[in-house]
Design a protein around this motif. Sequence first.
Motif, mmCIF file in Angstrom:
data_model
loop_
_atom_site.group_PDB
_atom_site.id
_atom_site.type_symbol
_atom_site.label_atom_id
_atom_site.label_comp_id
_atom_site.label_asym_id
_atom_site.label_seq_id
_atom_site.Cartn_x
_atom_site.Cartn_y
_atom_site.Cartn_z
ATOM 1 N N ARG A 212 4.986 -12.509 12.435
ATOM 2 C CA ARG A 212 6.440 -12.574 12.261
ATOM 3 C C ARG A 212 6.997 -13.968 12.569
ATOM 4 O O ARG A 212 7.914 -14.434 11.884
ATOM 5 C CB ARG A 212 7.135 -11.522 13.117
ATOM 6 N N THR B 159 9.934 -14.088 9.795
ATOM 7 C CA THR B 159 10.405 -12.770 9.367
ATOM 8 C C THR B 159 11.504 -12.239 10.261
ATOM 9 O O THR B 159 11.363 -12.184 11.487
ATOM 10 C CB THR B 159 9.244 -11.763 9.339
ATOM 11 N N ARG B 160 12.583 -11.857 9.631
ATOM 12 C CA ARG B 160 13.635 -11.055 10.265
ATOM 13 C C ARG B 160 13.644 -9.733 9.504
ATOM 14 O O ARG B 160 12.793 -8.886 9.732
ATOM 15 C CB ARG B 160 14.957 -11.796 10.238
#
Length: 291
Positions: free
Chosen positions: A258, A263-264
């Motif tokens: 992530r 990454t959100r």
Amino acid sequence: MTTPIIDTLDELHGRYDALFCDLWGCVHDGVRALPEAVDALRAFKASGGAVVLLTNAPRPRASVAAQIARLGVPEDAWDVIATSGDAARVAMFEGVVGRKVWHIGEAHDAPFFEPVKLLENPVDIEKVDLDAAEGIVCTGPFDPHADPSVMRPQFLLAKTKGLKLLCANPDIVVDRGETREWCAGALADLYEEMGGESLYFGKPHPPIYDLARRRLEQVGRIVSDDRILAVGDGIFTDIRGGMGENIDTLFVTGGLARAETGTRAQPDPARLEAFLAAAELQPTYAIGALR
């Protein structure tokens, strides 16, 4: 070539008849089930697909089923489970590292040594100290928070004795909630770096995929490889393994990678491509989280 980023798994319904779906980082976080992932698996099954939970857990599938039930993963979200532990247990009871083994792992890994019913003449396995061992069985570190290098003195002796190390979980790390823990794969890598020999049975290695296909057949589903989608957050386990089996892959970027993929809700496209280029791997699809 860039990896397309999809919004939801249902975009792929109809293209695939079975999922080989990773557990930790995709369906649960080591503490609780991820509700959107559970819903996605249920929807895939409702569309006619079959779900194999394909995990590098170093335990029998019954033990994993009990664990994920406690975490809140319901039985109606999956069809069958294939574990690295089961694939490795068969090999151990076939005697690949001898009869007397030194076990590296925690007390909760005890089910690994329970008998395998499908073998006619299993080896009688005895757990012994390193000095008396004919081989090593590693289900995980003694302390998952300690750096693997603490094992160097024991591994030096083991290498000198010519012992093979059976690795029941090729994962390097997992995230339990917000805490990162070392796995058996980190110790197996260290042993190889020191000149020892490690044997692997989980993702990305072929034995666990052979087991997954047999598990599908056991529930009455014979699915060609071009109709199977491998889902996971481990680029060097789930994705490399699926690609090695010529199976399409869905990379869940919001797990282990992530931070690297930014990454959100979804990965940052530029950071995702940079990460994949560095890994020299190209998943068929990517998604921020299984949903």
